[in-house]
Enzyme design. Structure first.
Site, short mmCIF file in Angstrom:
data_model
loop_
_atom_site.label_atom_id
_atom_site.label_comp_id
_atom_site.label_asym_id
_atom_site.label_seq_id
_atom_site.Cartn_x
_atom_site.Cartn_y
_atom_site.Cartn_z
N CYS A 113 56.25 48.63 63.54
CA CYS A 113 57.53 49.35 63.37
C CYS A 113 57.81 50.32 64.50
O CYS A 113 58.96 50.74 64.68
CB CYS A 113 57.53 50.08 62.03
SG CYS A 113 57.46 48.93 60.66
N HIS A 254 63.19 55.23 62.18
CA HIS A 254 62.79 53.92 61.65
C HIS A 254 63.22 53.84 60.19
O HIS A 254 63.10 54.82 59.45
CB HIS A 254 61.28 53.76 61.79
CG HIS A 254 60.76 52.54 61.12
ND1 HIS A 254 61.26 51.29 61.38
CD2 HIS A 254 59.79 52.37 60.18
CE1 HIS A 254 60.62 50.40 60.63
NE2 HIS A 254 59.73 51.03 59.89
N ASN A 284 63.95 46.97 55.94
CA ASN A 284 63.10 47.30 57.08
C ASN A 284 62.97 46.07 57.98
O ASN A 284 62.34 45.09 57.59
CB ASN A 284 61.74 47.75 56.53
CG ASN A 284 60.78 48.19 57.61
OD1 ASN A 284 61.03 47.99 58.81
ND2 ASN A 284 59.67 48.78 57.20
O1 UT7 Z 1 57.57 50.28 58.05
C1 UT7 Z 1 56.18 50.33 58.02
C2 UT7 Z 1 55.69 51.46 57.28
N1 UT7 Z 1 55.88 51.27 55.87
C3 UT7 Z 1 56.33 52.24 55.13
O2 UT7 Z 1 56.66 53.29 55.63
C4 UT7 Z 1 56.37 52.02 53.64
C5 UT7 Z 1 55.81 53.22 52.93
N2 UT7 Z 1 55.72 53.08 51.48
C6 UT7 Z 1 56.81 53.05 50.67
O3 UT7 Z 1 57.93 53.06 51.15
C7 UT7 Z 1 56.59 53.09 49.19
O4 UT7 Z 1 55.23 53.36 48.92
C8 UT7 Z 1 57.00 51.77 48.45
C9 UT7 Z 1 58.50 51.65 48.44
C10 UT7 Z 1 56.35 50.57 49.15
C11 UT7 Z 1 56.52 51.85 46.99
O5 UT7 Z 1 57.06 53.00 46.35
P1 UT7 Z 1 56.11 53.97 45.52
O6 UT7 Z 1 57.00 55.02 44.97
O7 UT7 Z 1 54.98 54.39 46.40
O8 UT7 Z 1 55.66 53.04 44.35
P2 UT7 Z 1 54.18 52.59 43.93
O9 UT7 Z 1 53.63 51.60 44.89
O10 UT7 Z 1 53.36 53.79 43.64
O11 UT7 Z 1 54.47 51.88 42.57
C12 UT7 Z 1 54.99 52.59 41.43
C13 UT7 Z 1 55.14 51.62 40.28
C14 UT7 Z 1 53.89 50.81 40.01
O12 UT7 Z 1 53.81 50.60 38.63
P3 UT7 Z 1 52.83 51.52 37.71
O13 UT7 Z 1 51.45 51.32 38.28
O14 UT7 Z 1 53.33 52.93 37.89
O15 UT7 Z 1 53.03 50.96 36.34
C15 UT7 Z 1 54.17 49.49 40.68
O16 UT7 Z 1 53.46 48.42 40.10
O17 UT7 Z 1 56.17 50.67 40.57
C16 UT7 Z 1 55.65 49.34 40.46
N3 UT7 Z 1 56.29 48.51 41.47
C17 UT7 Z 1 57.46 47.88 41.27
N4 UT7 Z 1 58.29 47.82 40.22
C18 UT7 Z 1 59.42 47.11 40.34
C19 UT7 Z 1 55.87 48.24 42.73
N5 UT7 Z 1 56.74 47.44 43.35
C20 UT7 Z 1 57.74 47.20 42.47
C21 UT7 Z 1 58.94 46.46 42.54
N6 UT7 Z 1 59.75 46.44 41.46
N7 UT7 Z 1 59.30 45.79 43.65
#
Ligand code: UT7
Length: 328
Positions: A113, A254, A284
């Site tokens: 990225c 980004h 992204n």
């Molecule tokens: O460009 C390269 C660099 N990358 C980044 O900068 C990405 C950085 N990370 C992020 O942007 C975020 O961490 C994400 C958008 C990828 C995820 O958001 P989050 O708020 O960190 O969510 P999480 O991974 O902690 O997941 C929260 C909950 C989980 O469920 P439980 O365990 O709380 O029951 C996940 O299983 O959301 C669930 N979940 C989803 N639910 C619906 C994860 N993905 C999804 C989804 N739809 N697509």
């Protein structure tokens, strides 16, 4: 002598993949995606006959057209990508061949990225040294080619796209004035990667069965690192150049997550009206996000002589950085 961005261009595939389309493919929903990331839709280049070099070539042709020059005036082509057509030859060589830039050499740059930000700094060095007069820097990724559409934690985040710039010698006081780039392989290597296909895990039946040829991300870890690093480096570039929230015209970040962008803007003391954000429409696009943002600001006639821009990125590696550009 500094390097000025004299031309911008972008290419986005026509096909839109919305959150509602993804709802039909995965256990996810529009509301979750919008509130956690800011994304509503992304573009997908489904045609397998159109790889990353196709998108780069579209950008390169537009750049030449807009600048009103021929391909043989280009000295160097840098393509930042993590989805090259092949491991070799480089995508830059394929683009050079497609546009028949017979005086250009070129190479691919791998910084995920942060690819465009790394590439812009690199390209600028060749102008500053007097080695080149016209350098193309393109950021492009066909993320759909490495996304696992059964993995909701990554499939919703990314889209396909490309964009780029021409760099040329700048007038005194303008151009790419400062860059601060970082990497941290010790902490980054486990959290965001595509494990298969390289010399560590060459393609085999096992690597396919284990789905190692897809992007893997520990979103939480990357989020934490991104929020800290992008804000830190943006603040550092401001301090080094005596910039304030008031004197910056645009933050060009980004586009990985709206919340990361907001946190960076907050730390910089800059209002969201001065933050370029199009994550809603493209998701992204990895190395393409920053140059797509630049191309859109340019199309909207928002960039004027003397406009102060801070470009900032964070991505796999980890790689991150910020660049200060005074628009010529
Ligand atoms: O460009 C390269 C660099 N990358 C980044 O900068 C990405 C950085 N990370 C992020 O942007 C975020 O961490 C994400 C958008 C990828 C995820 O958001 P989050 O708020 O960190 O969510 P999480 O991974 O902690 O997941 C929260 C909950 C989980 O469920 P439980 O365990 O709380 O029951 C996940 O299983 O959301 C669930 N979940 C989803 N639910 C619906 C994860 N993905 C999804 C989804 N739809 N697509």
């Amino acid at each position: 002598m500094k390097a000025a961005i004299t031309t911008t261009a972008k290419y986005l595939p026509e096909e839109v993949l919305s959150n509602f389309d993804l709802e039909r493919m995965l256990d996810t929903n529009d509301e979750w995606i919008r509130t956690r990331t800011g994304i509503r839709e992304r573009r997908i280049l489904r045609d397998p006959a159109k790889p990353t070099s196709f998108m780069c070539t579209e950008v390169a042709r537009q750049l030449l057209d807009k600048r009103g020059i021929t391909a043989d005036e280009i000295d160097l082509i840098i393509v930042a990508t993590m989805t090259p057509d092949m491991i070799f030859p480089s995508t830059a060589c394929l683009v050079q061949g497609n546009i028949q830039a017979k005086n250009a050499w070129g190479f691919d740059l791998s910084a995920a990225c942060s690819g465009f930000v790394y590439g812009l700094h690199t390209g600028a060095q060749f102008i500053e040294s007097g080695n080149c007069r016209k350098v193309m820097v393109i950021g492009a990724d066909k993320m759909s080619s490495i996304l696992d559409y059964t993995d909701r934690s990554t499939a919703i985040l990314f889209g396909d796209g490309a964009a780029g710039v021409i760099l040329e010698p700048a007038r005194e006081g303008y151009g790419v004035l400062d860059a601060r780039l970082y990497s941290d392989g010790a902490n980054g290597k486990e959290h965001l990667l595509m494990p298969g296909g390289g010399s560590l895990n060459p393609p085999s039946h096992e690597t396919i069965d284990q789905r190692l040829h897809f992007i893997k991300q520990d979103g939480k870890q990357v989020f934490k690192a991104a929020v800290m690093a992008m804000a830190d480096v943006a603040e550092e570039i401001m301090e080094r150049n005596g910039l304030t929230g008031d004197t910056i015209d645009y933050l060009v970040p980004h586009q990985a997550n709206q919340r990361i962008i907001q946190a960076t803007a907050e730390r910089m003391g800059i209002g969201m009206d001065k933050v370029m954000m199009n994550i809603e429409y493209y998701g992204n696009t990895t190395a393409a996000t920053v140059p797509i943002c630049l191309a859109e600001l340019d199309e909207q006639n928002k960039l004027h002589t003397g406009s102060n821009l801070v470009l900032a990125s964070f991505g796999a590696g980890y790689t991150w950085g910020a660049i200060y550009v005074r628009w010529q």
